[in-house]
Design an enzyme around this catalytic site. Structure first.
Site, PDB file in Angstrom:
ATOM      1  N   HIS A 126       0.819  -1.218   0.000  1.00 45.75           N
ATOM      2  CA  HIS A 126       0.000   0.000   0.000  1.00 45.75           C
ATOM      3  C   HIS A 126       0.852   1.267   0.000  1.00 45.75           C
ATOM      4  CE1 HIS A 126      -0.022  -0.827   4.530  1.00 45.75           C
ATOM      5  NE2 HIS A 126       0.501   0.378   4.450  1.00 45.75           N
ATOM      6  N   SER A 133       4.626   1.649   8.057  1.00 45.21           N
ATOM      7  CA  SER A 133       4.328   0.670   7.008  1.00 45.21           C
ATOM      8  C   SER A 133       5.534   0.457   6.109  1.00 45.21           C
ATOM      9  CB  SER A 133       3.176   1.156   6.128  1.00 45.21           C
ATOM     10  OG  SER A 133       1.963   0.651   6.587  1.00 45.21           O
TER      11      SER A 133
END
Lengths: 126, 297
Positions: free
Chosen positions: B126, B246
């Site tokens: 992502h 992330s």
């Protein structure tokens, strides 16, 4: 399946990765034809405003899942833009969004969106 | 892709082959990996590696808690036990990469990545591809070893963004990993993480997540825990993380001479804050994923 000749086994490893375990994955890149974006996600757009209703630039906006059990949240850093706007694309569900800047965190706002849906959130900083 | 020894990238160790038969208790445990490489240190001139110099004080928009207080997100599990990494010029700090994204001319903190070759950064899927808006082509910049307003390894951009169809087509959180081939070879001086896959349980294996949390203004922070739960495609751990982490390597330290990988050995790509089982999580490095990302080098 049985393992036969060692040389064949070596050659088969790549194929097995995509076959026998059933979870092989194929690479994709922006240099190839891009996949069509899907609408399985829910979109939350919003604006961060200060006490006077002016847009706040650079507030860190973080979602927290309110579903039971909670949805795991992608750990992106998402900030409001110069116009105070931000966007999160998440697994459909109910979330609480909060904005933080320079030690100030505003009252969280809740929003719920379905797959393919867009929900608007307004966040205030004190 | 071939996994024959003769064609394997330098440093790859072929272990017992594995058929992916996770469900067969009697299956021979497979393990294969590549060791970390510590690089050569701070270069006199990053442009020798094709990177761009970044002047001290370069402003990446971000946020820092003035009080240093617990940020209070779900993914800080219990007390906030993160520790700052400063300086960032030793390994693996220098192989840990701040990823920024520029939208409408404003560059902001976005994600973390980890060097996995001279020109390859791995991260969460992502961080490079959004299911709703597509690839982040032309928006991302990579700063190995960024330290607040200091960028000792300069910055690079992506020549190619990479992911897998499990993420880009299916949107599976279990397959939420990707990478970027850079337009520089800065990994030769920063070094790179190792990685390995195993079909054995990883429960109890120590985990370190080191990266750039969004509440710390481009500073690198680290926290150690252990694998709390594992599935064939995902690892769960209680390392304290925040949005911006992330793409961090979820890695363990393995002694010299360890099978498959020694040094800083990635087990997973950090991607998600607390989910249904109360743990943070990321896609696990499996045999097919290892083969795929080695092929991106």
């Amino acid at each position: 399946m049985g393992r036969a000749h060692p040389a064949k086994t070596v050659l088969l490893i790549g194929l097995l990765a995509f076959g026998a375990c059933g979870r092989g994955e194929t690479g994709s890149s922006d240099a190839s034809t891009p996949p069509s974006p899907t609408t399985a996600q829910a979109t939350f757009t919003g604006v961060v405003l200060d006490g006077g209703g002016r847009p706040v630039d650079g507030a860190l906006v973080q979602p927290k899942s309110l579903d039971h059990p909670p949805q795991p949240v992608p750990e992106l850093a998402v900030f409001s833009g110069p116009d105070g706007q931000f966007a999160w694309h998440l697994t459909p569900g109910r979330y609480e969004f909060s904005a933080t800047k320079e030690g100030r965190t505003g009252t969280p706002s809740e929003a719920t969106a379905a797959a393919g849906g867009t929900e608007r959130v307004e966040l205030r900083l004190p | 892709m071939s996994t024959a020894s003769a064609g394997a990238p330098k440093g790859v160790e072929l272990g017992t082959s594995d058929t992916g038969a996770f469900s067969t208790a009697a299956a021979v445990t497979g393990l294969r990996g590549v060791s970390s490489y510590e690089g050569t240190g701070v270069p006199a001139d990053v442009t020798a590696y094709g990177a761009q110099r970044v002047p001290a004080g370069h402003k990446v928009q971000g946020y820092e808690s003035p009080t240093g207080d617990d940020f209070g997100t779900q993914s800080i599990i219990g007390a906030d036990n993160r520790v700052r990494v400063d300086p960032t010029t030793s390994f693996p700090a220098r192989a840990t990469v701040l990823i920024t994204r520029t939208v409408n001319g404003v560059e902001r903190q976005h994600c973390t990545g980890w060097m996995f070759g001279a020109s390859l950064v791995l991260t969460a899927g992502h961080c490079v591809y959004n299911q709703t808006t597509g690839w982040y082509t032309g928006q991302l910049r990579f700063y190995p070893g960024a330290n607040g307003t200091s960028f000792p390894y300069g910055s690079c951009t992506a020549a190619t963004l990479r992911s897998n169809t499990g993420w880009t087509t299916d949107g599976s959180a279990d397959a939420d990993y990707g990478g970027a081939t850079l337009n520089c070879s800065i990994g030769n001086t920063t070094g790179w993480y190792g990685a390995y896959w195993t079909t054995a349980s990883l429960n109890g294996t120590s985990t370190t997540v080191q990266g750039y949390p969004g509440d710390k203004a481009q500073q690198q922070w680290t926290h150690s825990d252990q694998v709390r739960e594992s599935s064939s495609l995902r690892l769960y751990y209680d390392n304290d993380t925040v949005g911006g982490n992330s793409g961090s390597s979820v890695h363990t330290v393995r002694a010299s001479g360890s099978s498959g990988c020694s040094g800083r050995c990635s087990l997973a790509f950090h991607a998600y804050g607390v989910g249904s089982n109360g743990h943070n999580s990321g896609p696990r490095i499996t045999e097919s994923r290892f083969n795929l990302v080695i092929g991106w080098r």
